[in-house]
Every structure is written in C-alpha cells, then in structure tokens.
Design a protein around this motif. Structure first.
Motif, short mmCIF file in Angstrom:
data_model
loop_
_atom_site.label_atom_id
_atom_site.label_comp_id
_atom_site.label_asym_id
_atom_site.label_seq_id
_atom_site.Cartn_x
_atom_site.Cartn_y
_atom_site.Cartn_z
N VAL A 1 -5.00 19.89 -10.29
CA VAL A 1 -4.79 18.61 -9.54
C VAL A 1 -3.63 17.75 -9.94
O VAL A 1 -3.33 18.15 -11.08
N THR A 2 -3.12 16.89 -9.39
CA THR A 2 -2.08 16.18 -9.63
C THR A 2 -2.32 14.94 -10.59
O THR A 2 -3.12 14.02 -10.47
N THR A 3 -1.57 14.91 -11.62
CA THR A 3 -1.86 13.80 -12.67
C THR A 3 -0.52 12.82 -12.28
O THR A 3 0.44 13.34 -12.06
N THR A 4 -0.89 11.50 -12.72
CA THR A 4 0.32 10.81 -12.32
C THR A 4 0.81 10.14 -13.68
O THR A 4 -0.01 9.82 -14.41
N GLY A 5 2.04 9.58 -13.70
CA GLY A 5 2.57 8.69 -14.75
C GLY A 5 2.00 7.42 -14.57
O GLY A 5 1.58 6.76 -13.76
N PRO A 6 2.60 6.62 -15.76
CA PRO A 6 2.35 4.95 -15.33
C PRO A 6 2.85 4.37 -14.08
O PRO A 6 2.32 3.36 -13.72
N SER A 7 3.98 4.77 -13.70
CA SER A 7 4.64 4.43 -12.53
C SER A 7 3.70 4.80 -11.25
O SER A 7 4.00 4.34 -9.99
N GLY A 8 2.91 5.73 -11.33
CA GLY A 8 2.04 6.29 -10.04
C GLY A 8 2.63 7.43 -9.41
O GLY A 8 2.39 7.99 -8.50
N MET B 1 0.88 -1.11 0.07
CA MET B 1 0.20 -0.04 -0.19
C MET B 1 0.82 1.32 0.04
O MET B 1 0.55 2.15 -0.51
N ASN C 1 -5.33 16.10 -4.89
CA ASN C 1 -5.69 14.82 -5.21
C ASN C 1 -4.19 13.97 -5.49
O ASN C 1 -4.07 13.34 -6.50
N LYS D 1 3.38 5.33 -2.62
CA LYS D 1 2.69 6.60 -1.78
C LYS D 1 3.99 7.32 -0.86
O LYS D 1 3.88 8.53 -1.01
N PRO E 1 -1.16 11.68 -4.96
CA PRO E 1 -1.36 10.43 -4.52
C PRO E 1 -0.01 9.94 -3.55
O PRO E 1 0.75 9.35 -3.69
#
Lengths: 330, 507
Positions: free
Chosen positions: A184-191, A109, A280, A113, A282
């Motif tokens: 807001v935060t956008t994430t890449g493929p790795s999170g 989990m 938002n 993060k 992560p």
C-alpha cells in the motif's frame, strides 16, 4: 520534422496555412470546452437527482428535519439546481471549486489529491507510451518473431483483464509473496507518496491494461505507414532502415498513436479510481467515491472538471498533432 | 453503478489473493509477559476521505478519526467488561438524593496536554457543546442548563427522568476539551497521547508521560487511514502496519494461517438483526414473527454470512450485557412449527415480500440473501433489495416492514431499549409499542439496586424474545489482525476497539 520530409510532403509552412491551422485549433478547442460544460451539467444534475439526501448523510441518523433544512439553507442547497450550477460554474472560472456538503472548501479537499492522481496517471501514461512505441515497433518490424507472436496474445489478454485484477495479482506476487515492493502507499509529511517504490505497483496496474491496446494501435499504425508508396520509394532510394523509420514511418503513424494515448488518459483516470482504493493511494478516486456517496454535487463536478480539463488538453494536443500532420501531407 | 460493482469485485479479488497466501504458513501463538516499554505502534483503521473529522464532538463516522480522538481526548467514562462502564476522566460518580441527578467527580491530577488542570467548567462546556451539536442521543438531558458545575472538580447532570444508565450512556462520546475550544487543528486534550501531526486522516501520536492514569508504555502510535479492508489487510500482512483494526472476518480467516500474526476476535462487536415491523403490515401478527424466527438457520447464518466469526443469538439485543439472560431457551430451526404458525395467522404466501438491506456492516447484504433463501424452505418468497445507505436512511429505515439493521453497541440491554424499542424513542425501528416493555424500561432506569435492575432487564429480554420485532440470528466478532510483536490489545467489542493505551510491543 526535417526539411526533407517537408519537401516530400509537397507543402510549405506559410502565414495563410498558419491562420487556417489556428482557426482549426480554435474551433476544436471551443468544441471540446462546450462538450466539457455539457458533461458538467449532466454530472451536476445527475448527482442532484440521485435518491438520498447529502446533508442527512453528513449530519447522521440523529439529525432532525429542521437541522437538515438549516444546513441546506446555510450551504445554499435550497436554491434551484440551475442557479446552483451557474453559481458553481462562475466560481470554477475564477478558480473556486465551491463548497462541499460538509461545508469545507473543495479547493482545500483537492489541493493535495489532484497532484497525486496526476503523478500516478502521468507515470502510467508515460510507461504506456514507452511500452507502446517499443513493443509496437518490435512487433511491426519483426512480425514473424517469437516476440511478435507473444505480443499478439498477451496484448489481447491484458486488454481483457480489468485493472483491479492486475493490481491484486501484482500485490500478491511482489508485495505479499516476494516482499520486494510495498503493498500500500505510504505518504510523506506533505501528503504526497513517500517514495518512488510505492508508485511502482499502482503505475503498473494502470499501465499494463492500457499498454495492450496501445501496442496494438502502434503496430497497426506503423504497418499502415510502412505500406505507403513513399516508403517503398524511399527504400528504392537506398535510405537506411533507421532513416526510413524516423523520416517516413513515425511521422505518419504519430498522430494515430497520439490520439490513442489521449483517449487512454481518460481510461487511466477512470482506472485510477479503482487502483487508488486497492493501494490506499491518496488521490482523487477516494474523494470522488465519497462525494458520490454523500450526494456532494460540487465535489463530484469539481473532480470531473479537473480530470475533464486534463483529458480535454490531451485531446486538443492530439487534434493539433493531427492537424499538423495532415497539413504536411496535404 | 459501475464504480461500486468494481469496488465490490476488487474486494472479492483481494480476498481471494489473500486466501491463496494463507496456505503458506501456520499461526504462531504470541508470548506475553511483562509489558515492555518503548516503540511505535503502527495502526491501520478504516476511514473515508470525505468523512475526515477532527472535531471530537461532531459525528465521527471514520474509525480512524474515532481512534485518534479517543487517544487524544478523554471521555468521562469508557467501556468495561463487567461492569460495562469503567472510569476515565471521571474517577467516580454517584446518583444523588434526587434520582434524576448524577454527580461525576473529575479524576485527581487530570490535566490538559499543556499542563492546565481540568476544571469542572471545561467538562460542562464540553458536554454542553456535545449536546448542542449531537443532541439528546449523546447527552440525554433536555437543555444545557441540566449540565452544571458542582464545585471545582465535579459536574452535576440532571436527566428528565431517573436514568440509572447515564454513566454508561456517557462512555467514549463525552470527550473533554478546554472551555471555549472550537478549533481542533492542534488539539489540546487530556488523553494518554498527544497529537504530533495530522494529515489527510493519518496521524502520529506521542506518549503523554504526565497522563493522570498509568501512562502508556508505547512511545508513539501512528494511525494510517484505509479506505478499504482489503488494502488494510495487505498492509498488515506485508508488515507496513502492525495492527489492522476491525479488518473483518474474511481477512482474519486468511491471516490465521500465517506465521507471525495474531488474529484478535472481540466478541459482541456488531449485531445485524432482521427488523420486522410490529405495529402494522405483514409482520404485525406475533405468530408471523415467531415463524420467521423459527425459519432462520442460525448456524448457517453465522458460518456463511460472517465466516464463522461470531456466535448464534436468541432474538434479544444486548448479548454482551452482564445481565444478559442465558436461561431463555435457545430458538432453533423448526420449519413445521413455522408453517403451522403462518397458516394459523393466515399469512399470505402468494405474495413476494421485500427485505431491504445495504452494504454497511460486513456480511449485512449476505445475511439478507441467506435469510431470503432459508425463508423459501417455508414457502415465503422474499426479494432482497440492496439500497444505497443514503437512500436506505431516507426512505426505508424506521418505516419499511422488513429490513436489516446493524448496531455496534451490544453490551447493554437497556441501551437498545432506550434507543430502539421503548415507545417514546425516535429510532423505533420495529414500530414497537408495548406497555409492559415500557414499564420494565422505566423500572430499569429508576432502579437503585442491582437486583431490581437485573430483574427489569430480564423482563425486557423476555418481552423481546416473545413478541419483539427483531430477529437476532447471531453476533459478529470484531476482528483485528496484529503482528505477533503486539500485545495488550483491546478485547471488548464495539467501540472498545479504540482502547489502545495499554498496548505494547516486544522488541
């Protein structure tokens, strides 16, 4: 540190001093770790004592008492609190953060993060440190300037404004009104956050309130150091202003600044919980909020342990710096 | 607790920033026309990190997970407007000679994303697994043996008693997976979209060109999970997403003033009734319950608790049901009559009554506080107690004399009767035991024709209206904010919001 200032300080680095220093460091470290364990016990017990059943929260309205009991038994939640804590702490030492009430590995989990929160918090601390040194020095050296007067009022103001107000204001101006930065935060493929632009507003939202306090601390520390007799002596010796600053003022002021920044680490990580929700982002904040709702003691304790280790490390570093500074002045 | 207070304040502050912004433009009506093909729809949906779930048969607490599952998998039936049940993986269904038995026929050409045709064994396996995990609330049968194959392309389901509403009860939950599947990291469904990637509750779904129903026109849907409605509203208003699904009334109101956005209002989305215990306690006297229903100012509740995004209701649950009875006189505020009823029932006005609530549905806590204020006008002292959801479901739900509830399925009167009011239900929120109600409920379920069903439904509604334990002051709309480029969006309330397969974008 230059030899000149060491000479001024009237002391030399000798093996006995080194031994005394490492003893001091070891003692400080032991104390900090003891405090961390006490904190973890309190957190674990508090979450456990909160009214409401975590397993029921997870299984939903439909769950029967038998289903809840079965799940509790499967997760070992039917054991006494001290046993569960000891078990969890043993795992922690081996690097295993335990299992959540949903039955998932807490390590899984938090793997994505925790680094995200460290990036956010680390960048905010860096910005705070730079702001503190630059503006604190400006204020201390030019106390009657317009900048100093502006700093005097704005630092008080930003200390008083909570992170979320700053965050909402930043989003309103820079994202919704001007459209310069993402809201807001956008994430890449790795999170991880997709790019640096998404970090700007959350970092500022965290750094601005903390900068207010740290600028004031820096200024006060620099003023105090500047007022010490050896600085006047150095001035009489004809050293340039820059030399005096680098050799005689900053080294004296540094431990105070370091201690203040170390304390700020805790404030930043606390503020991150709120700021992450608004953007938002992560990070750990949302995990912690959900875990408190779920009465998920291992997850809450894991988040506290990770942030606690970071804060402890920063405090120990500050302790070290102070120990070293005191030694040079002894 | 400081975190929740901060979160609350954060939410309000975000809203006020939006309110300022709303003054900057005016709404723009979207043009429609023939659906255009292509494009990627970026959707925001609520979801908590801690509740992320990819197994479609587990409880899907996150809107985001439910949305993803319902695009990747197909249920036997889906919500419709009238009738409220529409075909999906089951193309048709029929009640057999034994009225306890239903036969569902799998749609022709239905296949999994890897090309394997859907067999009745897959459907049986999925329904049994759902029953095993979620119990009778999701599949209303007694044992797994009640779900069997009926040839290669049909399944037969036997309920303990005749149940006319079985097709309705199987809507959206009954996601069909391949027989034997328990790992859903790379799900193989039969739905209109296939899952391309999934990370931390965010997903990218691409069009399934071989879908047995009319394939979607969108190339892809990207689902972003949001922890808060504030962040989601900011994202849609700064063009980081195209659709904020179920973003709430306050965000909707602010977006209405903005150019380039459409605010979708889906009626009959959420009901937030005040629940009064009928079996014992201070509200057991029907006159007291009647008084409470005359005390509430329904217009003010709708205007203030749900920002005007909704309509007043009439103490009957299931307002979106095609058989909803509009002939029942609309109750209004009548303090004199209420006071008289309270006096007649010797209601103790010296005591302070606790109204339990929780911050769950949008406007739920506000509705409780508003109602408490209105009750003072009739001399009833109500103390609002806001509980943590966890504590609420452990200690208050199904037992306290007075609390607020919230429900998201509002298109069926009989659904509420079966879940919360007939005397045999385990979720009897109002402690309601009424022989005439139970009999009407059984008649509705056993009905073989529409007239009998409607008749029974009207009986249920009249009993609820006259002596039920729910004070249903209004119905909240579901509110979505979309960029004006987006068309073909869902219009149904409740879980109908996930039906995005017909959405399309103008270029």
């Amino acid at each position: 540190m230059t030899s000149e200032s060491l000479r001024f300080a009237g002391s030399r680095w000798t093996p006995s001093v080194a031994a005394a220093s490492s003893r001091r460091v070891a003692t400080a470290l032991t104390q900090r770790i003891a405090v961390l364990i006490v904190v973890l016990i309190v957190v674990f017990a508090t979450v456990d004592l909160l009214p409401g059943n975590g397993v029921r929260a997870v299984l939903g309205r439909d769950a029967t008492d038998a289903q809840i009991a079965a799940r509790e038994a499967a997760l070992g939640l039917d054991r006494p609190l001290p046993v569960r804590f000891a078990d969890w702490l043993g795992g922690l030492i081996r690097g295993d953060l335990g299992t959540s009430v949903r039955g998932t590995s807490v390590n899984d989990m938090l793997t994505d993060k925790f680094p995200n929160t460290l990036i956010l918090g680390g960048a905010a601390i860096l910005v705070t440190a730079i702001a503190a040194v630059c503006f604190g020095a400006l204020w201390s050296f030019f106390p009657r300037s317009v900048a100093a007067r502006a700093l005097s009022s704005t630092t008080i103001a930003v200390i008083a404004i909570p992170e979320f107000v700053i965050a909402v204001g930043l989003v309103f101006v820079f994202a919704l009104l001007l459209g310069w930065l993402p809201a807001v935060t956008t994430t890449g493929p790795s999170g991880a956050p997709a790019n640096a632009a998404v970090l700007v507003l959350p970092v500022l939202a965290l750094a601005i309130p903390q900068s207010g306090w740290n600028i004031r601390v820096t200024r006060a520390a620099l003023d105090e150091a500047a007022g010490m007799p050896h600085v006047a002596a150095a001035e009489l010796d004809g050293l340039t202003r820059r030399e005096i600053l680098a050799r005689h003022i900053l080294p004296i002021a540094a431990p105070t600044l370091a201690a203040s920044l170390a304390t700020t680490v805790g404030m930043v990580l606390g503020g991150a919980l709120v700021v992450e929700t608004i953007f938002n982002y992560p990070g750990l904040g949302t995990v912690l909020a959900g875990a408190v709702t779920d009465r998920d003691a291992p997850v809450v304790a894991a988040v506290v342990a990770l942030t606690g280790v970071v804060i402890t490390m920063m405090l120990v570093l500050a302790d070290l710096l102070r120990a070293w500074a005191i030694r040079t002045r002894a | 607790m400081s975190i929740s207070r901060r979160h609350f304040l954060a939410g309000s502050a975000g809203v006020s920033a939006l309110a300022v912004l709303a003054a900057c433009g005016s709404n723009n009506d979207s043009s429609s026309g023939a659906p255009q093909s292509g494009g990627t729809l970026r959707v925001g949906a609520l979801g908590k990190t801690s509740a992320i779930e990819q197994d479609p048969h587990q409880t899907l607490n996150n809107n985001s997970d439910f949305l993803i599952s319902s695009l990747v998998f197909d249920a036997l039936t889906v919500p419709g407007e009238n009738p409220n049940t529409a075909p999906r993986l089951a193309s048709r269904w029929e009640q057999l000679g034994d009225p306890r038995q239903w036969r569902f026929v799998i749609a022709e050409g239905a296949a999994f994303h890897d090309g394997t045709p859907v067999s009745s064994a897959d459907v049986v396996w999925s329904l049994r697994r759902l029953h095993e995990i979620a119990g009778e609330t999701k599949v209303p049968v007694t044992s797994p043996g009640d779900i069997v194959t009926d040839g290669p392309s049909a399944v037969r389901i036997t309920t303990p008693a005749p149940n006319r509403d079985l097709p309705m009860l199987l809507r959206l939950m009954t996601f069909t997976v391949k027989q034997g599947t328990t790992d859903f990291a790379r799900p193989v469904g039969t739905g209109p979209f296939t899952l391309e990637s999934f990370d931390n509750g965010n997903a990218r779904l691409v069009r399934n060109p071989n879908w047995y129903a009319t394939p979607p026109t969108l190339d892809a849907i990207e689902v972003t999970r949001f922890e808060s409605t504030t962040a989601m509203a900011n994202a849609v208003l700064s063009n980081q997403i195209d659709l904020a699904s179920n973003v709430g009334a306050v965000a909707g109101r602010t977006a209405e003033g903005r150019d380039g956005y459409t605010v979708m209002r889906r009626s009959n989305d959420v009901v937030i009734p005040v629940v009064m215990r009928t079996s014992d306690g201070p509200f057991a006297d029907v006159r007291v319950r009647e008084a409470m229903r005359l005390i509430v100012d329904r217009d003010a509740m709708v205007k203030q608790a749900i920002s005007g995004y909704g309509v007043v209701a009439n103490d009957v649950l299931g307002t979106g049901d095609p058989t909803y009875d509009r002939s029942l006189p609309q109750r209004g505020r009548d303090l004199d009559k209420a006071k008289a009823l309270l006096a007649e029932a010797r209601f103790d006005l010296t005591k302070t009554y606790q109204l339990f609530t929780k911050d769950e549905a949008v406007g739920e806590v506000d509705s409780a506080k508003l109602f408490a204020g209105q009750a003072r006008d009739a001399g009833i002292k109500i103390d609002v107690v806001t509980q943590d959801s966890n504590v609420f479901y452990d200690e208050t739900w199904l037992s306290a004399p007075l609390y607020t509830a919230n429900w998201g399925t509002n298109d069926s009167v009989v659904f509420f009767a079966s879940k919360t009011m007939y005397s045999g239900t385990k979720w009897n929120e109002t402690g309601f035991h009424d022989a005439a109600f139970d009999s009407a409920y059984r008649r509705a379920l056993a009905a073989r024709d529409d007239a009998t069903y409607q008749n029974a439904s009207h009986d249920l509604q009249r009993i609820e209206y006259e002596r039920g334990g729910y004070l249903v002051w209004g119905m909240a709309d579901g509110v979505d904010i979309a960029s004006s480029r987006v068309h073909g969006l869902p219009t149904l309330g409740g879980f109908g919001r996930v039906q995005l397969e017909r959405a399309w974008l103008t270029n």
